[in-house]
Enzyme design. Structure first.
Site, mmCIF file in Angstrom:
data_model
loop_
_atom_site.group_PDB
_atom_site.id
_atom_site.type_symbol
_atom_site.label_atom_id
_atom_site.label_comp_id
_atom_site.label_asym_id
_atom_site.label_seq_id
_atom_site.Cartn_x
_atom_site.Cartn_y
_atom_site.Cartn_z
ATOM 1 N N ASP A 222 -59.877 -83.808 21.840
ATOM 2 C CA ASP A 222 -59.260 -83.872 23.164
ATOM 3 C C ASP A 222 -58.657 -85.272 23.305
ATOM 4 O OD1 ASP A 222 -58.582 -84.010 25.787
ATOM 5 O OD2 ASP A 222 -60.555 -83.455 26.579
ATOM 6 N N LYS B 133 -42.065 -89.098 30.944
ATOM 7 C CA LYS B 133 -41.306 -89.541 29.769
ATOM 8 C C LYS B 133 -40.728 -90.942 29.990
ATOM 9 C CE LYS B 133 -41.926 -86.134 26.934
ATOM 10 N NZ LYS B 133 -43.007 -86.339 25.952
ATOM 11 N N TYR C 242 -42.495 -84.095 34.472
ATOM 12 C CA TYR C 242 -42.397 -84.248 33.015
ATOM 13 C C TYR C 242 -41.479 -85.430 32.678
ATOM 14 C CZ TYR C 242 -40.884 -82.813 28.242
ATOM 15 O OH TYR C 242 -40.575 -82.752 26.906
ATOM 16 N N GLY D 11 -52.275 -83.057 19.165
ATOM 17 C CA GLY D 11 -51.528 -81.985 19.838
ATOM 18 C C GLY D 11 -50.746 -81.212 18.789
ATOM 19 N N GLY E 170 -48.796 -77.193 18.805
ATOM 20 C CA GLY E 170 -47.623 -76.757 19.567
ATOM 21 C C GLY E 170 -46.416 -76.540 18.673
HETATM 22 C C1 AKB Z 1 -38.371 -78.724 27.812
HETATM 23 O O1 AKB Z 1 -37.483 -77.890 27.994
HETATM 24 O O2 AKB Z 1 -39.171 -79.088 28.694
HETATM 25 C C2 AKB Z 1 -38.458 -79.399 26.462
HETATM 26 C C3 AKB Z 1 -37.672 -80.657 26.444
HETATM 27 C C4 AKB Z 1 -36.204 -80.623 26.330
HETATM 28 O O3 AKB Z 1 -38.234 -81.710 26.516
HETATM 29 N N1 AKB Z 1 -38.005 -78.503 25.444
#
Ligand code: AKB
Length: 320
Positions: A53, A146, A142, A8, A11
């Site tokens: 990938d 995490k 997200y 990755g 980015g």
């Molecule tokens: C986001 O804003 O999603 C990222 C993060 C703080 O993980 N920059």
């Protein structure tokens, strides 16, 4: 670590991590991997770069074997705001890349760095001086990825002895590659907009405090942790790190002191507002300081000076 694969790599973090790792470990010992062919082409101008990938377990494993990799930096992720637009896809990509990285690290004996984020915290987390070990009930897919990633990283270390390590990145401010899809992106975009147009419209509420970090400190933290003496690490996945925390209004006012003609307004994105308000105001990073000597060098004022200078050069050169 002697041979490193950055997965990755195209980015915001990867674009700067690859050259930083090259400086530390030697140009020929860092391989940048990316799924998008046009980005592989860009990366190949400055490093060895391959198309990969991270969801393709066999292809990923072949690359590790072919290049004798013993350290993986897995940076694959759909960020917080973008993830909310398509939670299933975010889970598939973020967790798919993580599980492949963990299983390949285990099978092929590699160390593994996968960043966590302030996004691993949520509304019910203490917001001020957020402790290292505390309530983690994030409000985004997200963040859920995490937290799962942190727990799995510890599990693979405890159960299989995989050398997994990670930090919870604040919003990263950088002048290499624009971030995309994050809640903290405003703190990068504003610099380019100030230079190009003298004004900025912000989607995050004016009073939303969030931790931020300047890229040189983020890179330093990554390598410092991966090189840390394992006998000192009581934690692994994942360390709070902090260096600055501010609201949009505070940073805009600081920029205005340097560029008095700068103006801004707000057009609040409700998704970003909810996310920003659910995240900590500032983290307590005592454990990182004690266990591997984390000691950031960049504060708000130095960061603003550097960002304005570099962004101006880039805009003048027609790069943005
Ligand atoms: C986001 O804003 O999603 C990222 C993060 C703080 O993980 N920059």
């Amino acid at each position: 670590m002697k041979r490193i694969l950055v997965v990755g790599a195209g980015g915001q973090i990867g674009t700067e991590l690859v050259p930083f790792l090259q400086k530390n470990y030697g140009e020929d010992n860092v391989i940048a991997a990316e799924v998008r062919p046009e980005v592989v082409e860009r990366l190949s101008e400055n490093s060895m770069a391959i198309q990969l990938d991270a969801l393709d377990f066999n292809g990923y494993g072949e690359a590790i074997k072919k290049y004798n990799i013993d350290g993986i930096y897995n940076l694959v992720a759909l960020l917080s705001a973008k993830g909310e637009l398509n939670p299933e896809l975010a889970w598939k990509i973020n967790m798919g890349a993580l599980m492949n990285s963990l299983n390949l690290a285990k099978e092929l004996n590699c160390a593994l760095f996968t960043p966590s984020s302030i996004g691993a915290f949520g509304n019910s987390t203490p917001h001020y001086k957020t402790p290292q070990d505390t309530v983690m009930r994030p409000d985004t897919v997200y963040g859920i990825c995490k937290v799962a990633g942190e727990l799995l990283g510890d599990y693979y270390h405890r159960r299989y002895g995989v050398d997994t390590r990670s930090v919870r990145f604040p919003g990263i401010i950088s002048n290499g590659c624009l971030p995309g899809g994050g809640t903290t992106d405003y703190a990068v975009e504003v610099f380019y907009e100030v230079i190009k147009n003298g004004r900025y419209t912000c989607e995050v509420p004016e009073d939303a405090y969030m931790d931020m970090i300047y890229m040189p400190d983020a890179l330093e933290a990554t390598v410092q942790l991966m090189e840390a003496d394992p006998s000192r690490l009581k934690h692994r996945n994942s360390f709070n790190i902090a260096s600055m925390s501010f609201t949009p209004e505070q940073i805009f006012n600081e920029i205005k002191k340097r560029i008095p003609s700068f103006t801004w307004d707000y057009k609040i994105d409700p998704v970003k507002a909810n996310i920003a308000n659910s995240w900590p105001d500032c983290l307590d990073d005592t454990c990182a300081r004690e266990e591997w000597d984390w000691n950031p060098k960049w504060g708000l004022q130095e960061m603003i000076t550097d960002m304005l200078k570099v962004c101006e050069e880039k805009v003048k050169a027609g790069l943005y």
